[in-house]
Design a protein around this motif. Sequence first.
Motif, PDB file in Angstrom:
ATOM      1  N   LYS A   1       0.829  -1.208   0.000  1.00 36.09           N
ATOM      2  CA  LYS A   1       0.000   0.000   0.000  1.00 36.09           C
ATOM      3  C   LYS A   1       0.862   1.256   0.000  1.00 36.09           C
TER       4      LYS A   1
ATOM      5  N   THR B   1     -10.690   0.697  -4.763  1.00 31.42           N
ATOM      6  CA  THR B   1     -10.232   1.729  -3.825  1.00 31.42           C
ATOM      7  C   THR B   1      -9.036   2.508  -4.370  1.00 31.42           C
TER       8      THR B   1
ATOM      9  N   GLU C   1      -6.102   1.975  -3.729  1.00 29.01           N
ATOM     10  CA  GLU C   1      -5.128   2.129  -2.647  1.00 29.01           C
ATOM     11  C   GLU C   1      -3.876   1.289  -2.860  1.00 29.01           C
ATOM     12  N   TYR C   2      -3.993   0.241  -3.664  1.00 24.47           N
ATOM     13  CA  TYR C   2      -2.862  -0.645  -3.923  1.00 24.47           C
ATOM     14  C   TYR C   2      -2.411  -0.605  -5.378  1.00 24.47           C
TER      15      TYR C   2
END
Length: 395
Positions: free
Chosen positions: A295, A333, A335-336
């Motif tokens: 992340k 998301t 996010e990664y």
Amino acid sequence: MNMLNISRYNSFCPEQKILEQVLLFPGDDMAVSVKNGKISFTGRSAMRFIAQQNLQAIADRSLRRDRLRFTPATLPRIFAHTDSAAIASLEYLDKIKEQIGPTAWRLLGDNVKASAACTKLGYFNYAGMNRAEDVQENFKSAMLQYGKPFNSFTSFSAANDSGIVLSNYSIEYIYQKYLADSCVFRHKKFNIHEFYLYTLTNFKGEIREQLMTHLFITKRNSPEFNVADIIGALAYVKDNNLHSVLDKIRATNTVGAIAPTFTLLDKNNRPINLIDFRGKLIMLDFWFTGCGACKDMAPRMLYLEKKYAEKPIVFITICVDRKREQWLATLNTNEYTSPLSVNLYTEGKGQTHSVMRDFDVRGFPTFILIDKEGRFCPKPVLEVEEMSRLIDRYL
């Protein structure tokens, strides 16, 4: 004798830390059961396994007691607690020696002694490695205050004269002891080649083979990794399994070697083959949901994706989540990963998928750069500037 990995039982009782390995002898007769979140052993050989549970409970109590900020001032106290827990474990083993037999008593006792030494070395090295000299000197002074060597039990030896490993912790003990003696105490950074030479000249037999394999597994993604060292190690490693592991690391770290190909599905279930991108530089990024380091890298990778958006390079992420729904939810998301990447999935096989074995992925995140002709480039360093320089070199 052998060690049985029973970590699979964690799925039954995730709230309880249980034995990850148990000591097995030929002819053992035992049943294992899990009830109400507890694992139990019954049968003719059960006492040895119950003993190992009790030893772990003693160690766990010591860990809970020592959850304090690690500073030079607290080092003597932490070390004293560690020794105290080890002594309690050894006294317990003495009481049940007749029940578990002399061989198990010796092996488990050696594990207790080595584990205590590794715990203290781990504390010391974690706090002292690559720190300013004044900080390292403070920890060295604390060691003098403690007044004992890391190994408080002089009867423990990592290997016998033939090089046979005597404890599950032998390899870790030698490695951590080297870090303390040759790095922290001497204000030096760890050097892969120097440790390789150290194992080559100071050990023989089984323990040398395991030390070399441990070194190259843990440092395979280091920018200091030298394929010549692992080629040299292969000449000394006779164990077929260890030799195979080292040879795979050699293959995936040899610059210019042909990278394996694969076909994985994207979020729309379209098959994507690595060959589809021949003629472009390829950056592979292996990750999973919940990986903090993965992340943390995502914003840096997005920066590179935008920087090279008009260049012949493709960024491919490969997720090892077990559930497709979780992977898709995490993709949403950003996010990664990012929408600029080609995002692929190991089809629910997780780390058992052949792509993980073919690319020797043993940690996360793992980044691999492949040139326009499908050959391995040097392993990327996890820093944006270094990655950028490596990309520029091969564009």
